[in-house]
Enzyme design. Structure first.
Site, short mmCIF file in Angstrom:
data_model
loop_
_atom_site.label_atom_id
_atom_site.label_comp_id
_atom_site.label_asym_id
_atom_site.label_seq_id
_atom_site.Cartn_x
_atom_site.Cartn_y
_atom_site.Cartn_z
N THR A 123 0.82 -1.20 0.00
CA THR A 123 0.00 0.00 0.00
C THR A 123 0.86 1.26 0.00
OG1 THR A 123 -1.53 1.30 1.38
CG2 THR A 123 -0.13 -0.25 2.52
N ASP A 124 0.30 2.34 -0.53
CA ASP A 124 1.01 3.61 -0.48
C ASP A 124 1.16 4.13 0.94
OD1 ASP A 124 -1.66 4.29 -0.05
OD2 ASP A 124 -1.76 5.79 -1.64
N GLU A 125 0.38 3.61 1.88
CA GLU A 125 0.43 4.11 3.25
C GLU A 125 1.75 3.82 3.95
OE1 GLU A 125 -2.97 3.92 5.77
OE2 GLU A 125 -4.31 3.40 4.11
N TYR A 147 -1.72 -0.21 11.00
CA TYR A 147 -1.91 -0.95 9.76
C TYR A 147 -0.74 -0.72 8.81
CZ TYR A 147 -3.26 -1.42 4.86
OH TYR A 147 -3.25 -1.71 3.52
N LYS A 151 2.25 -3.37 7.29
CA LYS A 151 2.49 -3.56 5.86
C LYS A 151 3.93 -3.21 5.50
CE LYS A 151 0.04 -4.65 3.06
NZ LYS A 151 -0.25 -6.02 2.52
#
Length: 309
Positions: A123-125, A147, A151
């Site tokens: 994810t970009d997060e 979260y 990741k």
């Protein structure tokens, strides 16, 4: 090609299963999913009656099961993850277990297998927020919620196994997805449901947080591109450049379903809420991929999917 798809009964995973079976006649898929709250057999409707797709209910942390499923496949595509930021803030334990330990279990199984490709769906997060410009694949990771941290940890594990065990890994980091089969707790399905019902549409803070959006079918095409043509050991950002504030997302949905903008309600912001994400996708685009769905086209298609709610 024989592919193990973990988390394949969830939102993006199930769309990937549908996409691959529709696009290729020579693909054999095995889907592994624990069918927690966010995964459903219903998401795989229409794929379970074909000899080219096998569904296995099970936990990605089950070492014996995972080792058996990885043995003999050509590729692993790992979607299995807990993915809701709010839930991770309230209790990060299941995120650590699935996102980090689950990835480790898969990697350990892959070390003893003869894989052509291990694709980690991220994810970009993991990059954290960026107020100006966009993140490239070599920028440092700076996750700001549990979260995203799990990741990022999984990404680093994948990269370490590539370096130390010479595993043929690739990583994708995608912006916010939307489209059919997404769990109703996520932003866009929730806003659609509430708009149609005449309920309020809760938006965190002042609604100015910016996200880059991709229709899930375009993401599946990008994942397929990286799976087949990505360079071993590389990371690929997947995005569209279509940025919208959360408030404007809500306004767009309200206008399309002919609801009232008065239903939009600003609520107390959540802790550690990143202001903006944005990705530089030139690396992927150099491989011939580009998005085909605009946000407006995708949101209209998504609204039709959820319309009786």
């Amino acid at each position: 090609m024989e592919i193990l798809v973990t988390g394949g009964a969830g939102f993006i995973g199930s769309n990937f299963v549908h996409y691959m079976l529709k696009t290729y006649d020579d693909v054999q898929l095995t889907t592994l999913d624990a069918l927690t709250y966010a995964g459903s057999r219903d998401n795989l409707e229409g794929t379970l009656d074909t000899a080219r797709h096998r569904f296995v209910e099970g936990d990605v942390c089950n070492r014996e099961l995972v080792a058996d499923l990885v043995d003999g496949v050509d590729a692993v595509v790992n979607f299995a993850a807990e993915s809701h930021v709010d839930r991770s803030i309230n209790d990060s334990k299941p995120f650590v277990k699935t996102n980090v330990e689950g990835t480790q279990v898969l990697l350990d199984a892959a070390v003893g297998a003869d894989l052509d490709r291990f694709l980690q769906v991220s994810t970009d997060e993991v990059y954290g927020e960026i107020l100006d410009g966009s993140f490239g694949e070599t920028d440092p990771l700076n996750p700001r919620n549990p979260y995203a941290a799990t990741k990022a940890g999984a990404d680093l594990l994948v990269q370490s196994y590539q370096e130390t065990h010479d595993l043929p890994t690739v990583i994708t980091r995608t912006c916010n997805n939307f489209g059919p089969r997404q769990h109703q707790e996520k932003l866009i399905p929730k806003l659609i449901r509430n708009a149609v019902r005449g309920d309020r549409l809760p938006i965190y803070g002042d609604g100015s947080n910016v996200r880059e959006w991709i229709y899930v079918e375009d993401n599946c095409r990008a994942l397929d591109t990286v799976l087949r043509s990505g360079e071993i050991g590389e990371v690929y950002n997947i995005g569209t450049g279509e940025e919208m504030t959360n408030l404007n997302v809500a306004k767009t949905i309200v206008d399309v379903v002919d609801a009232s903008r008065d239903q939009i309600t600003l609520v107390e912001d959540r802790p550690g809420h990143d202001q903006r994400y944005a990705l530089d996708t030139s690396k992927l685009e150099s491989m011939g991929w580009e998005p085909t769905w605009s946000f407006e086209e995708g949101i209209r298609e998504t609204i039709e999917y959820y319309r009786p709610v």
